[in-house]
Structures are given as C-alpha cells and as structure tokens.
Design an enzyme around this catalytic site. Structure first.
Site, PDB file in Angstrom:
ATOM      1  CG  ASP A 315      37.594   9.046  88.087  1.00  0.00           C
ATOM      2  OD1 ASP A 315      37.863   9.365  86.913  1.00  0.00           O
ATOM      3  OD2 ASP A 315      38.459   9.070  88.992  1.00  0.00           O
ATOM      4  CD  GLU A 525      44.438   8.131  87.250  1.00  0.00           C
ATOM      5  OE1 GLU A 525      43.664   7.176  87.329  1.00  0.00           O
ATOM      6  OE2 GLU A 525      44.209   9.124  86.539  1.00  0.00           O
TER       7      GLU A 525
HETATM    8  C1  BGC Z   1      41.144  10.092  87.312  1.00  0.00           C
HETATM    9  C2  BGC Z   1      40.471  11.427  87.494  1.00  0.00           C
HETATM   10  C3  BGC Z   1      40.460  12.206  86.199  1.00  0.00           C
HETATM   11  C4  BGC Z   1      39.824  11.357  85.121  1.00  0.00           C
HETATM   12  C5  BGC Z   1      39.743  12.054  83.791  1.00  0.00           C
HETATM   13  C6  BGC Z   1      40.633   9.356  86.104  1.00  0.00           C
HETATM   14  O1  BGC Z   1      41.420   8.239  85.828  1.00  0.00           O
HETATM   15  O2  BGC Z   1      40.941   9.321  88.471  1.00  0.00           O
HETATM   16  O3  BGC Z   1      41.122  12.154  88.503  1.00  0.00           O
HETATM   17  O4  BGC Z   1      39.779  13.408  86.360  1.00  0.00           O
HETATM   18  O5  BGC Z   1      40.580  10.169  84.968  1.00  0.00           O
HETATM   19  O6  BGC Z   1      40.979  12.164  83.200  1.00  0.00           O
END
Ligand code: BGC
Length: 755
Positions: A315, A525
């Site tokens: 990630d 997030e």
């Molecule tokens: C998230 C992921 C996402 C990635 C790319 C990360 O901050 O946890 O779910 O796919 O960013 O955008």
C-alpha cells in the site's frame, strides 16, 4: 471424532463426497510461463527492479500549484515520464492527481505512457496503470456511481453486486485502465474505523459472497481479464487491517491466529479461490508484526497455503513506513529488504524512486537473491500477459459506447434503492401520501458528497462543487417528488454546529412531517478518524428540538458508519438508513419515502446503541449471559423493514441425523402477507450448540433475496455442506465436531444431530 476440513477436501477431490465450496472452485488460468521465462531471460537487473516499482502520477506530471484547485487541469510531463520509464524502468503508475479526469484525458495519459513504454524501451514491456475505482469508476468524470460497499452489502443481492463489478470494470477499462484496487475484503467489526463504508460489513459469509460476486464481475467468470471490458481485481487490505484496537486508521491490531482465521481470512481465501489476480497489503500491523514485513502472512499463508498465484502490491508508502513509522527497519534500505523478502512483488513507493535504488543495491550486494526478484517480476509479468497488455496496451475507444449509459445508470439506481434499510416505521407512517407538506432539514439534506463519501471524484470525496449536479440531493429529489411548494428547507445544523434550529422548529409548525437528514460529511482514511461514535451534539440537538414540536420526524441517515442515535431513536417516527448510496441516492430515498419503491435492504452490520457496547451479532454465548450482558444493539445485524409483511412457516430439514460428509437440505415457506409487492431476504443461521472452542450463538450460513407479490408464497431451499458446520479449532484448522446443531430461518428453528 473430529474431521478436519483438509481431510474432507481430500475426500472431495477423490470424488468420494462430491462437494463444492460455498463460493465456487478455484479457476485454472493460463500461466504464460513460456512467455514470462523468455522475457525474464532477457531482462537486466535494473529492468527487473523497475518492474517492481510503482509511482504515483504526480511523479510523471507537471507541477500543479498548491493548494491544488478543485478541477485544476492536469498534464503529464513528458520529460519526467521518460525518466520514470526509460531510466528507472517503472512497471506501474497509479492514481489521479487532483480530481477525476474525463475519458478523453485518461486516454491521453495512458497513450502517452504506453508510447514511451513500448516505443522507447528495449523490451517494450507495457506499464500496468492502477486506480481506486471503489464504487464505480469514481475517478472518471460522469461515470456510473454505485453505493459504497457497505450499502451494496445492505442489498444482500450478489447479482447486483456482480453487475456493479461488471459495470465498474467496463468503465475503468473504457478509461484505458486495466487494474482496479478493489474490493476491500476487510471485515467491518470495528465501527469507529473510518473505512467501514468500504467493507461489506461484519459477517465473513456475507462479505465473502459479495466480494466473490464483485471479483467475478471485474474479472469475468473465468478470469479472462484480456477481454476488453475486464480489469484485474486487487483484494485489499490483506490482512487484519479493519480491526485496529483503537478504531483509528492504520494503527495496531491484536488478533489471535484463531480469530484471524475465523473472521478475517475467509473473504481473502474465497476471492483467491475465485482467481483474483492481485492483492494489496494491510498498512499496519498484527500483534506487533507489520504485515508488509511478514513472510508468514505474505508468503506462507497467502501464497503457500491459500495458493495465491497473482502478485502482491504494497500500500501507499508502506515499505518506507517500515522504517519511518512502524520502526522495524533501522534504515529505508533495510525496509525494502524486509518487504521484498517477505513476499511483496511491487512497491507503491509512490513519490520517488528510492525503492528502485535500494533494491538494486540490495541485489548487487546479494542481500536479496536474484531468484526472489525473478519470482516477483515473473508474477507481475504474468498479470500483464493475462491482461493482454503485450498485445494492446492502449485504450479501446469502442468502449465509450456504453460508458455511463442509461442501462448502467439504471443498475446503479436499482442498487441505491436496494441499499436503503428501513429501521423503523411507527404506525406505518411511511410511505408518505403525495403532496404531504414537508420540512426538510439537517446537514445531509442538500449535498451530493454526503451520499457518496470518500473515493468520489477526489480522494476525500468532499469537493461538492465537482459533483455532477444533474443528480439530485435528498432535498431536490423530495421537491421533485412532492412538489416544490410542498417542501420547505431550513438547514438547521451543519455536521458539528447548530445553524438555525429555531427556524427549523418554526418551519415544522406548518409541515405535516419533518424529513431530518443527519449523518456524516464525506471522508476517507485517516481524516475520517473519530473519537466518539455518537452523532455530533449539534445534530442530536436539532433532532430533539424538532421532536418536541410533536410533528412526526422521519430520520434519514447518510453515513459511512453507524453513528449512535440512542437519544433520538425513540421519538423518531421512522428511520431510514442510507449508508452511502451514491449520486442517485437522493432519488432512491425520495422514491422510498413516497412509496414508489418498497425498501428491502437489511443491515450488514450491527447498529450499536451505546458507545462501549460493541457486541456483534455472532457473539459467544457468554456475551448474552444475563440482562446485564446481552446483545441489545440499536438494531441487529440482518434487520430491515418493508412496507409489506412476510410470514415464515414449515421449516423442514431433510434429515435430523447427519452422517459425516453428508449435506443437509433446509427448506422454509415465506409468504407475503401484506398488500404490497416486496423483496424479502431469507437468512439461515446455524448454531453449533457445544464445541471444543466456545461456539458462537449463531452464524449466518446462507441467504436468498426473493421477490413476492401480495399473497404469494414461495418455498426456499438451502443446502448446507459439511464445511458449513466447521469452525477454526485448537489446531487452527477448520474443524467439524459431532453433536447437536440448530438451524434458524426467520422466527423458526430446528435442531439436528451430526454423528
Ligand atoms: C489506500 C489504498 C489505496 C491506495 C492507492 C492507500 O492510501 O489505503 O486502499 O488503494 O492508497 O490510492
């Protein structure tokens, strides 16, 4: 005698039992070994390490003035692009810079990237571009937008879920992009967690069923992702991401292995068996072990035990985070070594080329063996071959034809309708008669962003001005449905502050009903972290003031998590939970309130009553041992009302004594006893009454959503397979023990005995 599931599987594959898994069998894929080996043999170590490097689009774009203006025009920077691809050999690029792009702009981006990759490099290896298309192709303007996954789970409709996957794949691929970082297969058992809305809720069976349906939609029945309207799925965030101890995003989880396997692994196992091509890793840690550095989770469990054949991507910045945040690596270089040796094939670096430099140095020093690099790169190349990128890495312009078509939008609207859960309807107040005089108030009444949440047009989803305003907010949809003169709007309160509560109370006097729209603003997030699950005080105050007017208050909740409503539930005449139904959610809500649509959604999570009572539906018996200790949520998992009523009768089991390995058939009659057509979600729960690991009071094992006309009845039949009777035992393996079980469907229950 205990029969472990591995033994059963041997018997099955020997044809003795002839059983199939609950979600279908693993699908053999062409493995492209010859092509991959040929290419690997020609690649330099730099080219290999580059394949493992993924950067975000910002790295190859012209700078945009900060702070980034919503809708600012994005442009690739040809010089930076050339550096990334010809100097660092990057294998993958991701994301959107700023906000969603038009199909045309995506085509320009992908074409420019592939031009460099296939015309200016020695081996012409195409780049794999990836985006987060979390509820439709949400980073392409005008795309078909679905409810977020929690809302999709509330439909309990795997057929719709699969269509969501198909349409999302179509529109992502129509944008020229072959890789989608979805589905989120984390189990939503921690309601504070700001990514709950991205999950399919608290139950592993429901979540696995929906997750597999979505993967099949994205990748196709046989994972033929070279088809022009399919994309590679990315199962995330493997493993245990959704259960942080404090509820805060990307913070430690403490999950014993037995619990990990019982609740958190099954969705990933099912989707790996369904042939999904890629996996993204949990940014945080389990029991002090960052998953990005865990050979056990990434290689022993995922690859060796589950048989995952695709590739693992980190990630966002989570390899460097092993040094800077998790602090298990004393240097950034050591972080790269740990992650690659643990089993990560691709690093979402994403802002520079440090991963490339460190990994190259590690290989040259012998700290990372070449066979590990070949293994990782081989997996990445295999997915590129499977996607058909070597044959044609460019956007397919013919896919414009159905992009955002009325056909696709109709499916998303249907999903929005089915995602709505009617939680309360005192004295059948709903549906409202035409031209009822309404006061519409509250912070979620007149915004599209609140119906969509994060991952809509922008990462946070909160740029209201960028939303397509041909779609209706709740207020606009109600004005259209009930007639503008019949609808008064007063803001009442924002999410955190009272605005004009007195004016709302005043306006209520001349209304026949109050539509009170509460909930959460868009987030995603870490910015979505909260310290308190309760609805903010300003919103509760607005509700209480309106409830004192004596007018019926209909609560409409648009939110990504179950914010607590204990203080206002009793005096609300009706409650409609909308979760995040997408851009067409306003229309769907108005249709339900006006009775054009009969609500059919059911909760995919427990709706808690108290902040510290987070008991879930499948709790242990000891958790319901007395009146001081029981499952008394605001609304239970699986609950949802309809404008009609259903009656259950004649629950029958085909046998009451089961031999090991035998299947059990359970049937029940469901009748629509009301006067309106409706859909019922028939749910089968199983209880193992005594077991060597304390049994759950119940577990969801099957469900079916059925339409019934007034007066119509239908016999619904479910077949339980032996593995449905298993639990994770002391040896950490699926275990089946003889003894007494109970099957419950609706209000009916029966016991049976396993020999
Ligand atoms: C998230 C992921 C996402 C990635 C790319 C990360 O901050 O946890 O779910 O796919 O960013 O955008």
């Amino acid at each position: 005698m205990k029969i472990s599931v591995p033994t059963l599987l041997v018997l099955m594959s020997a044809g003795v039992l002839g059983l199939t898994s609950a979600y279908g069998q693993s699908i053999p894929k062409p493995d492209f070994t010859a092509q991959v080996d040929k290419l690997l043999a020609q690649m330099t170590v730099e080219e290999k390490v580059g394949q493992m490097t993924q950067v975000t689009i910002d790295v190859v774009s012209k700078d945009m003035p900060a702070p980034l203006q919503p809708g600012a025009r994005h442009q690739l920077d040809p010089a930076k692009l050339r550096t990334a691809i010809t100097k660092y050999h990057v294998g993958s690029i991701l994301n959107v810079m700023g906000s969603a792009y038009s199909v045309d702009h995506w085509h320009e981006i992908i074409t420019q990237i592939q031009d460099v990759a296939t015309r200016e490099t020695r081996l012409k290896i195409p780049v794999i571009y990836g985006v987060d298309a979390i509820h439709g192709a949400n980073y392409t303007t005008g795309a078909t937008i679905f409810p977020q996954s929690l809302g999709m789970a509330a439909t309990w409709n795997p057929g719709l879920m699969r269509r969501d996957g198909e349409i999302t794949a179509y529109e992502v691929r129509a944008s020229g992009i072959p890789w989608n970082f979805n589905p989120v297969l984390d189990i939503g058992r921690q309601p504070l967690w700001p990514r709950l809305f991205e999950t399919f809720g608290e139950d592993p069976y429901l979540a696995a069923t929906m997750g597999v349906a979505y993967v099949r939609g994205l990748e196709g029945e046989e994972n033929q992702i070279n088809q022009k309207d399919k994309v590679a799925a990315c199962l995330k965030h493997y493993l245990g991401y959704s259960f942080p101890h404090t509820g805060k995003h990307r913070t430690p989880a403490y999950i014993p292995e037995i619990m990990l396997r019982e609740y958190f692994l099954p969705t990933f196992k099912a989707a790996v068996e369904a042939g999904a091509h890629t996996v993204m890793v949990n940014s945080s840690e389990i029991n002090g072990v960052p998953v990005h550095a865990s050979h056990y989770y990434l290689t022993e469990l995922l690859r060796d035990e589950l048989g995952f054949e695709g590739f693992v991507v980190s990630d966002w910045a989570d390899i460097i985070n092993l040094h800077t945040r998790e602090r298990v690596a004393a240097t950034p270089k050591e972080a790269v070594r740990q992650a690659v040796m643990a089993g990560i094939a691709m690093s979402m670096v994403p802002l520079d080329f440090s991963f490339y430099d460190h990994l190259l140095a590690l290989v040259r020093e012998g700290a990372v063996p070449m066979r590990r690099i070949d293994e990782a790169v081989g997996r990445i190349l295999r997915v590129k071959f499977a996607l058909g990128l070597f044959e044609n890495p460019y956007p397919d312009k013919t896919l414009r034809s159905k992009f955002a078509s009325p056909e696709f939008r109709a499916v998303a609207l249907q999903a929005a309708r089915e995602s709505l859960v009617l939680l309360k309807n005192q004295n059948n107040l709903l549906p409202l008669a035409p031209s009822t005089k309404l006061l519409v108030t509250g912070p979620t009444a007149d915004k599209l962003s609140v119906l969509n949440g994060g991952w809509t047009i922008t990462w946070q989803g909160n740029e209201e001005s960028l939303y397509p305003h041909e779609h209706h907010t709740i207020l606009e949809a109600l004005q259209e449905k009930f007639g503008k003169p019949n609808v008064t709007h007063v803001p009442g309160a924002s999410f955190q502050e009272e605005i004009d509560v007195a004016a709302a109370v005043q306006a209520a006097q001349s209304a026949q009903a109050v539509i009170l729209c509460l909930g959460e603003e868009a987030y995603c997030e870490t910015p979505g972290n909260i310290m308190d699950l309760s609805l903010p005080r300003a919103q509760l105050n607005l509700a209480q003031a309106l409830q004192q007017t004596g007018k019926p208050v209909i609560l409409v909740l648009a939110q990504g998590r179950p914010r607590l409503i204990r203080e206002i539930e009793e005096k609300s005449a009706a409650i409609l939970a909308a979760f995040l139904p997408g851009v067409q959610g306003g229309t769907a809500i108005a249709e339900v309130l006006a009775g054009e649509v009969n609500p059919s959604g059911k909760l995919p999570i427990t709706y808690p009553r108290h902040p510290n009572d987070l008991t879930l539906y499948d709790h242990k018996f000891s958790e319901q041992a007395s009146e001081h200790q029981s499952y008394k949520p605001q609304f239970p998992f699986g609950f949802g009302l309809s404008y009609t009523t259903f009656a259950y009768s004649d629950l029958a089991l085909d046998k009451t004594r089961l031999k090991p390995g035998e299947a059990l058939t359970v049937s029940v009659t469901v009748k629509n006893t009301g006067t309106r057509a409706g859909q019922e979600i028939v749910q089968l729960y199983l209880t193992d009454l005594y077991a060597s690991i304390t049994p759950h009071n119940q577990r969801l094992k099957r469900f079916e959503k059925i339409p019934l006309a007034p007066g119509e009845s239908r016999r619904v039949t479910f077949t339980l397979q032996p593995q449905d009777l298993s639990f994770i035992g002391r040896e950490l393996k699926p275990t089946i023990e003889p003894g007494e079980f109970k099957v419950a469907v609706g209000p009916l229950a029966q016991q049976f005995w396993l020999e």
